[in-house]
Every structure is written in C-alpha cells, then in structure tokens.
Scaffold this active site. Structure first.
Site, PDB file in Angstrom:
ATOM      1  N   HIS A   1      28.333  73.613  54.264  1.00 51.05           N
ATOM      2  CA  HIS A   1      28.574  72.507  55.237  1.00 51.05           C
ATOM      3  C   HIS A   1      29.746  71.655  55.098  1.00 51.05           C
ATOM      4  O   HIS A   1      30.129  71.391  53.837  1.00 51.05           O
ATOM      5  CB  HIS A   1      27.329  71.638  55.056  1.00 51.05           C
ATOM      6  CG  HIS A   1      27.228  70.483  55.846  1.00 51.05           C
ATOM      7  ND1 HIS A   1      26.848  70.328  57.092  1.00 51.05           N
ATOM      8  CD2 HIS A   1      27.788  69.240  55.638  1.00 51.05           C
ATOM      9  CE1 HIS A   1      27.107  69.349  57.462  1.00 51.05           C
ATOM     10  NE2 HIS A   1      27.568  68.450  56.808  1.00 51.05           N
TER      11      HIS A   1
ATOM     12  N   GLY B   1      55.932  97.996  67.773  1.00 47.62           N
ATOM     13  CA  GLY B   1      55.242  98.140  68.777  1.00 47.62           C
ATOM     14  C   GLY B   1      54.624  97.101  69.590  1.00 47.62           C
ATOM     15  O   GLY B   1      55.130  95.872  69.250  1.00 47.62           O
TER      16      GLY B   1
ATOM     17  N   CYS C   1      51.847  95.155  69.326  1.00 44.69           N
ATOM     18  CA  CYS C   1      51.251  94.011  68.898  1.00 44.69           C
ATOM     19  C   CYS C   1      52.489  93.026  68.191  1.00 44.69           C
ATOM     20  O   CYS C   1      52.273  91.812  68.486  1.00 44.69           O
ATOM     21  CB  CYS C   1      50.429  94.474  67.502  1.00 44.69           C
ATOM     22  SG  CYS C   1      49.582  93.038  66.569  1.00 44.69           S
TER      23      CYS C   1
HETATM   24  C1  LIG Z   1      49.244  90.767  75.704  1.00 41.07           C
HETATM   25  C2  LIG Z   1      48.407  91.491  74.585  1.00 41.07           C
HETATM   26  C3  LIG Z   1      47.915  90.952  73.556  1.00 41.07           C
HETATM   27  C4  LIG Z   1      47.216  91.509  72.445  1.00 41.07           C
HETATM   28  N1  LIG Z   1      46.605  90.911  71.493  1.00 41.07           N
HETATM   29  C5  LIG Z   1      45.741  91.384  70.515  1.00 41.07           C
HETATM   30  C6  LIG Z   1      45.101  90.710  69.480  1.00 41.07           C
HETATM   31  O1  LIG Z   1      45.135  89.522  69.541  1.00 41.07           O
HETATM   32  N2  LIG Z   1      44.224  91.518  68.816  1.00 41.07           N
HETATM   33  C7  LIG Z   1      44.332  92.619  68.713  1.00 41.07           C
HETATM   34  O2  LIG Z   1      43.664  93.277  67.812  1.00 41.07           O
HETATM   35  N3  LIG Z   1      44.964  93.696  69.586  1.00 41.07           N
HETATM   36  C8  LIG Z   1      45.749  92.931  70.776  1.00 41.07           C
HETATM   37  N4  LIG Z   1      46.394  93.622  71.687  1.00 41.07           N
HETATM   38  C9  LIG Z   1      46.367  95.185  71.642  1.00 41.07           C
HETATM   39  C10 LIG Z   1      47.381  95.519  70.605  1.00 41.07           C
HETATM   40  O3  LIG Z   1      48.774  95.148  70.706  1.00 41.07           O
HETATM   41  C11 LIG Z   1      47.333  97.045  70.644  1.00 41.07           C
HETATM   42  O4  LIG Z   1      46.142  97.652  70.692  1.00 41.07           O
HETATM   43  C12 LIG Z   1      48.221  97.500  69.391  1.00 41.07           C
HETATM   44  O5  LIG Z   1      49.239  97.121  69.432  1.00 41.07           O
HETATM   45  C13 LIG Z   1      48.231  99.436  69.667  1.00 41.07           C
HETATM   46  O6  LIG Z   1      48.888  99.789  68.683  1.00 41.07           O
HETATM   47  P1  LIG Z   1      49.338 101.310  68.631  1.00 41.07           P
HETATM   48  O7  LIG Z   1      49.630 101.396  67.152  1.00 41.07           O
HETATM   49  O8  LIG Z   1      48.226 101.966  69.127  1.00 41.07           O
HETATM   50  O9  LIG Z   1      50.733 101.384  69.433  1.00 41.07           O
HETATM   51  P2  LIG Z   1      51.991 100.215  69.824  1.00 41.07           P
HETATM   52  O10 LIG Z   1      51.683  99.285  68.775  1.00 41.07           O
HETATM   53  O11 LIG Z   1      51.966 100.227  71.142  1.00 41.07           O
HETATM   54  O12 LIG Z   1      53.190 101.172  69.170  1.00 41.07           O
HETATM   55  C14 LIG Z   1      53.541 102.302  69.931  1.00 41.07           C
HETATM   56  C15 LIG Z   1      55.001 102.681  69.623  1.00 41.07           C
HETATM   57  O13 LIG Z   1      55.386 103.886  70.169  1.00 41.07           O
HETATM   58  C16 LIG Z   1      56.853 103.885  70.541  1.00 41.07           C
HETATM   59  N5  LIG Z   1      57.079 105.059  71.244  1.00 41.07           N
HETATM   60  C17 LIG Z   1      56.336 105.169  72.401  1.00 41.07           C
HETATM   61  N6  LIG Z   1      56.616 106.804  72.772  1.00 41.07           N
HETATM   62  C18 LIG Z   1      57.589 107.035  72.099  1.00 41.07           C
HETATM   63  C19 LIG Z   1      58.127 108.204  71.953  1.00 41.07           C
HETATM   64  N7  LIG Z   1      58.070 109.223  72.911  1.00 41.07           N
HETATM   65  N8  LIG Z   1      59.155 108.307  71.008  1.00 41.07           N
HETATM   66  C20 LIG Z   1      59.423 107.406  70.043  1.00 41.07           C
HETATM   67  N9  LIG Z   1      58.384 106.272  70.207  1.00 41.07           N
HETATM   68  C21 LIG Z   1      57.752 105.941  70.935  1.00 41.07           C
HETATM   69  C22 LIG Z   1      56.718 102.370  71.197  1.00 41.07           C
HETATM   70  O14 LIG Z   1      57.891 102.240  71.344  1.00 41.07           O
HETATM   71  C23 LIG Z   1      56.054 101.515  70.143  1.00 41.07           C
HETATM   72  O15 LIG Z   1      56.921 100.989  69.368  1.00 41.07           O
HETATM   73  C24 LIG Z   1      47.260  92.859  72.520  1.00 41.07           C
HETATM   74  C25 LIG Z   1      47.922  93.630  73.441  1.00 41.07           C
HETATM   75  C26 LIG Z   1      48.504  93.018  74.506  1.00 41.07           C
HETATM   76  C27 LIG Z   1      49.307  93.790  75.583  1.00 41.07           C
END
Ligand SMILES: Cc1cc2nc3c(=O)[nH]c(=O)nc-3n(C[C@H](O)[C@H](O)[C@H](O)COP(=O)(O)OP(=O)(O)OC[C@H]3O[C@@H](n4cnc5c(N)ncnc54)[C@H](O)[C@@H]3O)c2cc1C
Length: 459
Positions: A441, A40, A42
């Site tokens: 320290h 996803g 991250c």
């Molecule tokens: C530029 C950027 C930098 C970031 N930096 C940080 C950081 O430093 N630290 C931090 O804690 N967070 C950070 N984040 C936030 C973090 O990436 C997200 O909060 C985290 O990845 C959320 O995870 P999730 O499990 O909710 O979903 P995601 O990681 O988004 O995973 C969801 C998955 O579901 C899949 N999916 C969606 N719909 C369907 C469907 N209908 N059928 C099958 N598969 C599907 C997608 O393809 C994806 O692979 C950052 C975000 C961005 C955009």
C-alpha cells in the site's frame, strides 16, 4: 569467392543483435548486416524515441495542471520542440550507438553495413561481397504502410520515421489511423500544443480492443482536446490554400478536415520485398510476412525469420522473445515455441493501457464459462492521490480452472501492474494466488486481490 561464416544475421533489430552476441559467445563465426541504423525501429523510430517524447508531453501536461497540485508556473506552459527533439535524439542516439558498439566489440562477429539480398538458400550478397553460411537469420523488421489513398502522391505526409525529424510544432496535425501508433502521437502532439484530429476508418478507436476500452480511451483523448472522426470510409488528401485537406466520409460533421500536417499511422509493411527471398525459396504470405513454424524456421531448412517480419508479433518484446526461442532451440536443446507465449502489450497514452491475454470478444468466442470483474481507477487510492483517476481495471478468469484469461488495465501504472497477472498466467496458477497475496500500500496492484473478490459471471 564467397566468405564463409557459421551464421549470417540480416538486420540489427531487437532479435538480430542479441542473437549475434549469443551465437558469437557460443563460438560461432557470425556476420551481421545492417543497411540503415543500428538497433532498427525500436531504437531509432519506434519505442525509445516515442516514449521519450511521451515523457516530455507528460511533463508539460503536469506543469499545466500545476494549480491542482499546488504550484504555480509563471505564464503559459510552452513546449520548445527543438529541445524536446534534442532530448529524444540524445536518448535514442545513446541506444543506437550502444547497439553498434556492442556488436563491433563481439569476438567472432563481423559487422557489415549494406543492403543484404539472398542469392541462394545459403548465400547472401552485400556490397558486391558474397557471404555463405549454413544458418541464416532474417530480422529485417518493417516500415510504415502507405496505402493507396487518393491524392497521397501530391501532398507531403509524415510517418513514424519522418516524425523523428520534426523540431517544430505543427499547427494542426491530422493523424490517419486510430490505432496504437496514431494514438500515442496524437496525445503527445496535443500536449505539445498542436491541434490534433484523428481520422479512423473503423467505427471506434483501437478496434481490436474491447468496446469499453475503446470508449474510455476516446474519452481520455477527447478530454485532452483531441478531435476524433470515426467511420472515415473514403479518405482522400489534397493541397488546399497552403494546408492539406483530408476528405473523410464520416458520420456527422463536414466531410473535410483541414490540417497543416498529415501523419499516416495505418499499419506496417514487412521489409521483405527487396530481400531476394524467391532466390532462397523462402515463402511469404500474401502481405509479405515470412511464413515460419512454431520455432521460427522458414519454409527453407537452415533459414529462420525473427521479429516483425514473421507476422507473429509487432513488438520489441515479441522480437526479443523470438531471439530467445531460436537461441534456446539451437544452443540449449530447449524446445521453446512461439505458441507458449501469452499476448501482452501496452498502449502508451497517458494513462497507459496494459493488456494481457484474451479480450472479451476472444473470451466469448472461446465458449468457456467465464467470470469477470471491473473496477474504476477513480476508486484506487494511489490513482486519486496522484490525481490520475481515468480508466479502469478489468480481469476475466475461467470459472472452472480459475486461471486468469485476460486483463486490461487502463490507468496510471497499467503497463507495469499488468505483469502481476501475466506472470500468474505463465505459472498457470489460479487467480486465488493473487487474491490471497498481500500487496504493498498504496499501489495500483494492491487492488488486484480486492477486484478478484468481485468476480461475477460474464454477461
Ligand atoms: C512509432 C512506434 C512505436 C513503437 N513503440 C513500441 C513500444 O512501445 N513497445 C514495443 O514493444 N514495440 C513498439 N514498437 C514496435 C517495435 O519497434 C518493433 O516491433 C520492433 O522494433 C521490431 O523489431 P525487429 O527486430 O523485428 O525489427 P527492426 O527493429 O525493425 O529492425 C530491422 C532492421 O533490419 C534492417 N534491414 C532491413 N532490411 C535489410 C536488408 N535487406 N539488409 C540489411 N538490413 C536490413 C533495418 O534497417 C533495421 O535496422 C513501436 C513501433 C513504432 C513504429
């Protein structure tokens, strides 16, 4: 004919993947579905690649400051964006592969690639197959929001996802959005060598933070040579002589910014509109976030929503914590709740901002008697030894209970040091525990006892 599983997980993000492992280990048959890249946001377009890029930008900056540290770099420091991207791809690719291999190696777990859509509250369709389960977990994450900016369909623009393919140096990157994602890209591209302008609609950057934090972050970015345009109430984009003109109605300065590339960093949209949630009867709020209770159950029994798509958090650690809450409730009868967690996150500019608990505005709203202490990083020996003295440490505590209410550590190591306070907050222990501790320290953390000895009533 539908295929039956004990559990279906939609999405392999920061909650879905570990949950698959835990459920499969508990003997359940699990189907996990991914429509795009394993791991996803991250892993592929968020934390891991951006922090890898931040590391390259930091190294370039230190090289530019060689004189201060007593070494010479022959000639100008030039960043090779192809190599920066290759390093990023290698590190992020390793994680992406690792997630896929772990899932495929799980006993009891079937990995399916394709787009999942609910057919009913117990069935999900993927690649013409119907899967059925009594327990369904939604972990579909989100994507960059694209607001209806005037002219947006007539110009090319970048998001955090397409930025991952950039292997060249934009001459002038204009970033719409002065919040966490925008600021990280702003500083790294400035340090790679681009001209960078941040255009923010609000009156200050990272508007959810305290005013002194916003001001210090602006100073840090401006010292790097980043231009900041605030109060851009009416943003529009248009092509202009091979460039992109961003119309801004800012206080001061001309009403247009001319850039070569535009990055939209104006928030996130949950991936819930193409999931068939209406067929399952799963309720969402007006912005498309799935409504969940304190244990992450949706409006339909047997369906849970974890991670960014439930609007309860927007970080990898909140998504992972969602997984722990759901798994412990289901498998260990451990009644963990979302409301047990304390706000914590970091902003990865250099120096980073580590945050936990309440902001000043939230403290004020709570109406409690509060004590606060603030200390400049320029007086922290580890910071001046490293030549990284920007920022400050601020801590607020409840005057009656002596418990820590919140902290902002903007400065070198701030993302790590904040955990000292966070863990004491989880322990519900008084701040005097930290105040009387002997710290090592020279560290930034060694100043926490000193700072906590300077608490004064919150003005
Ligand atoms: C530029 C950027 C930098 C970031 N930096 C940080 C950081 O430093 N630290 C931090 O804690 N967070 C950070 N984040 C936030 C973090 O990436 C997200 O909060 C985290 O990845 C959320 O995870 P999730 O499990 O909710 O979903 P995601 O990681 O988004 O995973 C969801 C998955 O579901 C899949 N999916 C969606 N719909 C369907 C469907 N209908 N059928 C099958 N598969 C599907 C997608 O393809 C994806 O692979 C950052 C975000 C961005 C955009």
């Amino acid at each position: 004919m539908s295929k039956h599983f004990d559990a279906i997980i939609i999405g392999t993000g920061q909650a879905g993947s570990p949950l698959a492992g835990r459920l499969a280990d508990a003997g359940m048959t699990v189907a996990i579905i991914e429509r795009h890249k394993f791991g996803g946001t991250c892993v592929n377009t968020g934390c891991i690649p951006t922090k890898t890029l931040v590391a390259s930008a930091y190294a370039a900056q230190i090289a530019r400051r060689g004189d201060e540290y007593g070494f010479a770099v022959n000639g100008e420091v030039r960043v090779d964006m192809k190599r920066v991207k290759a390093r990023k791809d290698k590190i992020s690719g390793r994680s992406n592969k690792g997630v896929e291999e772990r899932l495929r190696g799980l006993k009891n777990c079937t990995v399916i690639e394709g787009h999942a859509r609910f057919q009913s509250s117990r069935t999900v369709m993927v690649n013409d197959d119907v899967l059925e389960a009594d327990k369904i977990f939604i972990n579909v994450g989100g994507r960059a929001a694209v607001p209806p900016i005037k002219g947006i369909n007539d110009v090319p623009f970048l998001t955090n996802s397409s930025m991952m393919d950039v292997d060249f140096l934009p001459e002038h990157l204009v970033i719409v959005g002065g919040s966490y994602v925008g600021l990280e890209f702003a500083q790294m591209y400035r340090r790679f060598g681009s001209e960078v302008t941040i255009v923010e609609m609000g009156p200050r950057l990272i508007g959810r933070e305290d005013e002194d934090v916003s001001a210090a972050v602006s100073d840090i970015l401006e010292t790097d040579g980043i231009r900041i345009r605030l109060n851009a109430k009416c943003i529009s984009v248009a092509k202009h002589d091979g460039r992109i003109a961003l119309g801004v109605e800012c206080v001061g300065g001309p009403p247009e910014v001319l850039g070569t590339h535009v990055l939209l960093a104006v928030g996130r949209t949950p991936n819930t509109s193409d999931l068939g949630l209406d067929r399952a009867g799963v309720a969402t709020d007006q912005r498309g976030y799935i409504i969940v209770d304190d244990q992450l159950q949706t409006s339909v029994a047997g369906i849970w929503a974890l991670g960014d798509c439930n609007g309860k958090g927007a970080f990898t650690h909140t998504a992972y914590n969602d997984y722990e809450i759901v798994a412990d409730n289901l498998l260990n009868e451990d009644r963990r709740r979302v409301s047990d967690r304390i706000t914590a996150y970091a902003l990865y500019i250099d120096p980073p901002l580590g945050r936990c608990g309440l902001t000043d505005a939230e403290v004020r709203k709570s109406g409690r008697a509060v004590l606060v202490a603030k200390y400049p990083m320029s007086r922290v020996s580890r910071a001046f030894e490293k030549g990284e003295t920007q920022g400050f440490i601020k801590i607020s505590v409840d005057a009656e209970t002596k418990q820590i209410l919140g902290a902002a550590i903007l400065g070198t190591g701030g993302d790590e040091v904040v955990h000292v306070l966070l863990d004491v907050m989880y322990a519900k222990a008084p701040y005097t525990v930290v105040q009387r501790a002997m710290h090592i320290h020279p560290t930034v953390a060694e100043y926490l006892p000193t700072i906590l000895s300077k608490l004064e009533p919150f003005a």
